[in-house]
Design an enzyme around this catalytic site. Structure first.
Site, PDB file in Angstrom:
ATOM      1  N   CYS A  72       0.815  -1.231   0.000  1.00 14.88           N
ATOM      2  CA  CYS A  72       0.000   0.000   0.000  1.00 14.88           C
ATOM      3  C   CYS A  72       0.844   1.275   0.000  1.00 14.88           C
ATOM      4  O   CYS A  72       0.328   2.355  -0.298  1.00 14.88           O
ATOM      5  CB  CYS A  72      -0.943   0.003   1.189  1.00 14.88           C
ATOM      6  SG  CYS A  72      -2.073  -1.394   1.185  1.00 14.88           S
ATOM      7  N   HIS A 115      -3.146   7.319   2.027  1.00 10.69           N
ATOM      8  CA  HIS A 115      -3.557   5.971   1.615  1.00 10.69           C
ATOM      9  C   HIS A 115      -4.931   5.697   2.222  1.00 10.69           C
ATOM     10  O   HIS A 115      -5.193   6.016   3.381  1.00 10.69           O
ATOM     11  CB  HIS A 115      -2.541   4.934   2.092  1.00 10.69           C
ATOM     12  CG  HIS A 115      -3.038   3.530   1.909  1.00 10.69           C
ATOM     13  ND1 HIS A 115      -3.516   3.083   0.696  1.00 10.69           N
ATOM     14  CD2 HIS A 115      -3.175   2.495   2.779  1.00 10.69           C
ATOM     15  CE1 HIS A 115      -3.916   1.836   0.823  1.00 10.69           C
ATOM     16  NE2 HIS A 115      -3.720   1.453   2.076  1.00 10.69           N
ATOM     17  N   ASN A 137     -10.003  -0.039  -0.148  1.00  8.29           N
ATOM     18  CA  ASN A 137      -8.536   0.037  -0.108  1.00  8.29           C
ATOM     19  C   ASN A 137      -7.998  -0.585  -1.399  1.00  8.29           C
ATOM     20  O   ASN A 137      -8.074  -1.798  -1.579  1.00  8.29           O
ATOM     21  CB  ASN A 137      -8.051  -0.726   1.129  1.00  8.29           C
ATOM     22  CG  ASN A 137      -6.534  -0.716   1.269  1.00  8.29           C
ATOM     23  OD1 ASN A 137      -5.814  -0.322   0.353  1.00  8.29           O
ATOM     24  ND2 ASN A 137      -6.065  -1.158   2.421  1.00  8.29           N
TER      25      ASN A 137
HETATM   26  O1  UT7 Z   1      -3.684  -1.008   3.574  1.00  6.66           O
HETATM   27  C1  UT7 Z   1      -2.726  -1.393   4.509  1.00  6.66           C
HETATM   28  C2  UT7 Z   1      -3.095  -0.957   5.827  1.00  6.66           C
HETATM   29  N1  UT7 Z   1      -4.270  -1.670   6.319  1.00  6.66           N
HETATM   30  C3  UT7 Z   1      -4.916  -1.111   7.310  1.00  6.66           C
HETATM   31  O2  UT7 Z   1      -4.579  -0.038   7.712  1.00  6.66           O
HETATM   32  C4  UT7 Z   1      -6.047  -1.867   7.972  1.00  6.66           C
HETATM   33  C5  UT7 Z   1      -5.999  -1.603   9.451  1.00  6.66           C
HETATM   34  N2  UT7 Z   1      -7.044  -2.223  10.233  1.00  6.66           N
HETATM   35  C6  UT7 Z   1      -8.345  -1.870  10.143  1.00  6.66           C
HETATM   36  O3  UT7 Z   1      -8.721  -1.065   9.308  1.00  6.66           O
HETATM   37  C7  UT7 Z   1      -9.305  -2.457  11.141  1.00  6.66           C
HETATM   38  O4  UT7 Z   1      -8.595  -3.131  12.113  1.00  6.66           O
HETATM   39  C8  UT7 Z   1     -10.365  -3.386  10.499  1.00  6.66           C
HETATM   40  C9  UT7 Z   1     -11.360  -2.585   9.678  1.00  6.66           C
HETATM   41  C10 UT7 Z   1      -9.681  -4.435   9.659  1.00  6.66           C
HETATM   42  C11 UT7 Z   1     -11.156  -4.099  11.610  1.00  6.66           C
HETATM   43  O5  UT7 Z   1     -11.763  -3.169  12.474  1.00  6.66           O
HETATM   44  P1  UT7 Z   1     -11.635  -3.332  14.064  1.00  6.66           P
HETATM   45  O6  UT7 Z   1     -12.444  -2.272  14.671  1.00  6.66           O
HETATM   46  O7  UT7 Z   1     -10.163  -3.388  14.376  1.00  6.66           O
HETATM   47  O8  UT7 Z   1     -12.336  -4.701  14.280  1.00  6.66           O
HETATM   48  P2  UT7 Z   1     -11.737  -6.048  14.927  1.00  6.66           P
HETATM   49  O9  UT7 Z   1     -10.798  -6.697  13.992  1.00  6.66           O
HETATM   50  O10 UT7 Z   1     -11.257  -5.719  16.304  1.00  6.66           O
HETATM   51  O11 UT7 Z   1     -13.032  -6.931  15.033  1.00  6.66           O
HETATM   52  C12 UT7 Z   1     -14.147  -6.541  15.855  1.00  6.66           C
HETATM   53  C13 UT7 Z   1     -15.258  -7.563  15.684  1.00  6.66           C
HETATM   54  C14 UT7 Z   1     -14.791  -8.995  15.854  1.00  6.66           C
HETATM   55  O12 UT7 Z   1     -15.808  -9.699  16.536  1.00  6.66           O
HETATM   56  P3  UT7 Z   1     -15.680  -9.998  18.111  1.00  6.66           P
HETATM   57  O13 UT7 Z   1     -14.411 -10.773  18.274  1.00  6.66           O
HETATM   58  O14 UT7 Z   1     -15.625  -8.652  18.767  1.00  6.66           O
HETATM   59  O15 UT7 Z   1     -16.921 -10.766  18.398  1.00  6.66           O
HETATM   60  C15 UT7 Z   1     -14.695  -9.513  14.447  1.00  6.66           C
HETATM   61  O16 UT7 Z   1     -14.900 -10.897  14.355  1.00  6.66           O
HETATM   62  O17 UT7 Z   1     -15.804  -7.484  14.361  1.00  6.66           O
HETATM   63  C16 UT7 Z   1     -15.827  -8.780  13.774  1.00  6.66           C
HETATM   64  N3  UT7 Z   1     -15.653  -8.629  12.335  1.00  6.66           N
HETATM   65  C17 UT7 Z   1     -16.690  -8.449  11.500  1.00  6.66           C
HETATM   66  N4  UT7 Z   1     -18.014  -8.388  11.692  1.00  6.66           N
HETATM   67  C18 UT7 Z   1     -18.793  -8.180  10.621  1.00  6.66           C
HETATM   68  C19 UT7 Z   1     -14.493  -8.606  11.625  1.00  6.66           C
HETATM   69  N5  UT7 Z   1     -14.768  -8.406  10.320  1.00  6.66           N
HETATM   70  C20 UT7 Z   1     -16.103  -8.310  10.207  1.00  6.66           C
HETATM   71  C21 UT7 Z   1     -16.986  -8.096   9.141  1.00  6.66           C
HETATM   72  N6  UT7 Z   1     -18.302  -8.028   9.394  1.00  6.66           N
HETATM   73  N7  UT7 Z   1     -16.547  -7.932   7.862  1.00  6.66           N
END
Ligand code: UT7
Length: 323
Positions: free
Chosen positions: A113, A250, A280
């Site tokens: 990225c 980005h 993204n």
């Molecule tokens: O391009 C290179 C750089 N990349 C980035 O910068 C990405 C950086 N990370 C992020 O943008 C975020 O961490 C994400 C958008 C990927 C995830 O958001 P988050 O607020 O960090 O969520 P999380 O991974 O902590 O997950 C929270 C909950 C989990 O459920 P529990 O364990 O709390 O029950 C996940 O299982 O959300 C759940 N979850 C989803 N639910 C519905 C994860 N993905 C999904 C989904 N739909 N697509």
């Protein structure tokens, strides 16, 4: 002394638009979760047979047309991609051939990225030393080809597209202000390679693999590294955040971008966002956003524009441009 000036921008997106609601029909997710956690509402997905080079060529042609030059005027193509058409040759040489450029050099750069900022930095350095005069820098991806559509934590976040800029060498007095790329800064830290990667590759599994990401960890590093890269760029040029007219970051997550903006004390109106419509797009996200903000008249001659990128590697970096 030479400096690189941006003389044309172009963009290309696949025709197929996929909304969050459509994804929620086949994946265990919801429209609200994707929008609230990432800011993404829809993304473009390359059609069957549509390759990274197809998008790159379309974006390049648009940028050349805006610059008022043709492919035969170029002496350099640097193309950033994680999703090349083939393992080799470089996708850049396919673009070179399609543009009718038979001199100079064309090669790919891989920094996921951060790829566009890396490619821009390489081209800028070659122009500054007088080695090249007219360069095309492209960020192009069909990143959705790397997705595991059963992994909801990654597959809802990415999209496909390409953006390109044409750089022209201009002679400037040493120490003079003036327009052009003022600085680029690149960083990587391979200790964090396992935070965002594909679980395959030509020399390990023999297949391309699929994206794996520790989202929370990448999120934390992204905020810290993007804020640090922006501060570094400003300090190197003796400028303050208030002097920035536009930030083109980005586009990975709206919460990351807004937090970096808050740390820099930048009003939201100065941040170019395309994430809601593109998702993204990895190396393509910055040049896609740049092309949009230039073509709709937001970025104007004389504006101070900060490009700020972060991606797998981990890699990150910035470019500061007086437009
Ligand atoms: O391009 C290179 C750089 N990349 C980035 O910068 C990405 C950086 N990370 C992020 O943008 C975020 O961490 C994400 C958008 C990927 C995830 O958001 P988050 O607020 O960090 O969520 P999380 O991974 O902590 O997950 C929270 C909950 C989990 O459920 P529990 O364990 O709390 O029950 C996940 O299982 O959300 C759940 N979850 C989803 N639910 C519905 C994860 N993905 C999904 C989904 N739909 N697509």
């Amino acid at each position: 002394m030479y400096r690189a000036r941006v003389v044309g921008c172009g963009a290309a997106l696949p025709a197929r638009r996929v909304t969050n609601a459509e994804l929620a029909e086949t994946i265990d997710t919801s429209e609200e979760w994707i929008t609230q956690r990432s800011g993404i509402r829809e993304r473009r997905i390359a059609g069957e047979g549509e390759k990274t080079s197809d998008l790159a060529i379309a974006a390049a042609q648009a940028a050349l047309s805006r610059a008022g030059i043709s492919g035969s005027d170029l002496d350099l193509i640097v193309l950033a991609t994680t999703t090349p058409d083939q393992t080799f040759p470089a996708t850049a040489v396919r673009v070179q051939a399609a543009l009718g450029m038979t001199k100079g050099a064309a090669f790919d750069v891989q920094a996921v990225c951060s790829g566009f900022v890396y490619a821009l930095s390489v081209a800028d350095s070659m122009i500054r030393t007088g080695q090249m005069q007219t360069a095309l820098v492209i960020g192009a991806e069909t990143f959705t080809r790397l997705l595991d559509w059963t992994d909801r934590s990654t597959c809802v976040l990415f999209g496909d597209g390409a953006g390109a800029v044409v750089l022209q060498a201009v002679q400037v007095e040493r120490g003079a202000g003036g327009r052009g790329i003022l600085s680029t800064h690149l960083h990587s830290d391979g200790r964090y390679q396992d935070k965002l990667y594909t679980d395959g590759g030509p020399s390990s599994t023999g297949s391309v693999g699929q994206v794996r990401m520790d989202g929370r960890e990448v999120f934390k590093h992204a905020v810290a590294n993007l804020a640090a890269a922006a501060a570094e760029a400003l300090a190197a040029n003796g400028l303050s955040p208030a002097e920035i007219d536009w930030v083109v970051p980005h586009q990975a997550n709206r919460r990351i971008i807004e937090e970096v903006g808050r740390q820099l004390d930048l009003p939201k109106e100065k941040i170019v966002l395309t994430l809601d419509r593109h998702g993204n797009t990895s190396a393509a996200s910055i040049p896609l956003a740049l092309a949009e903000a230039v073509s709709d008249g937001r970025i104007k001659q004389g504006d101070l524009v900060l490009l700020d990128a972060m991606g797998g590697g981990l890699t990150w970096g910035s470019a500061l441009i007086r437009w």
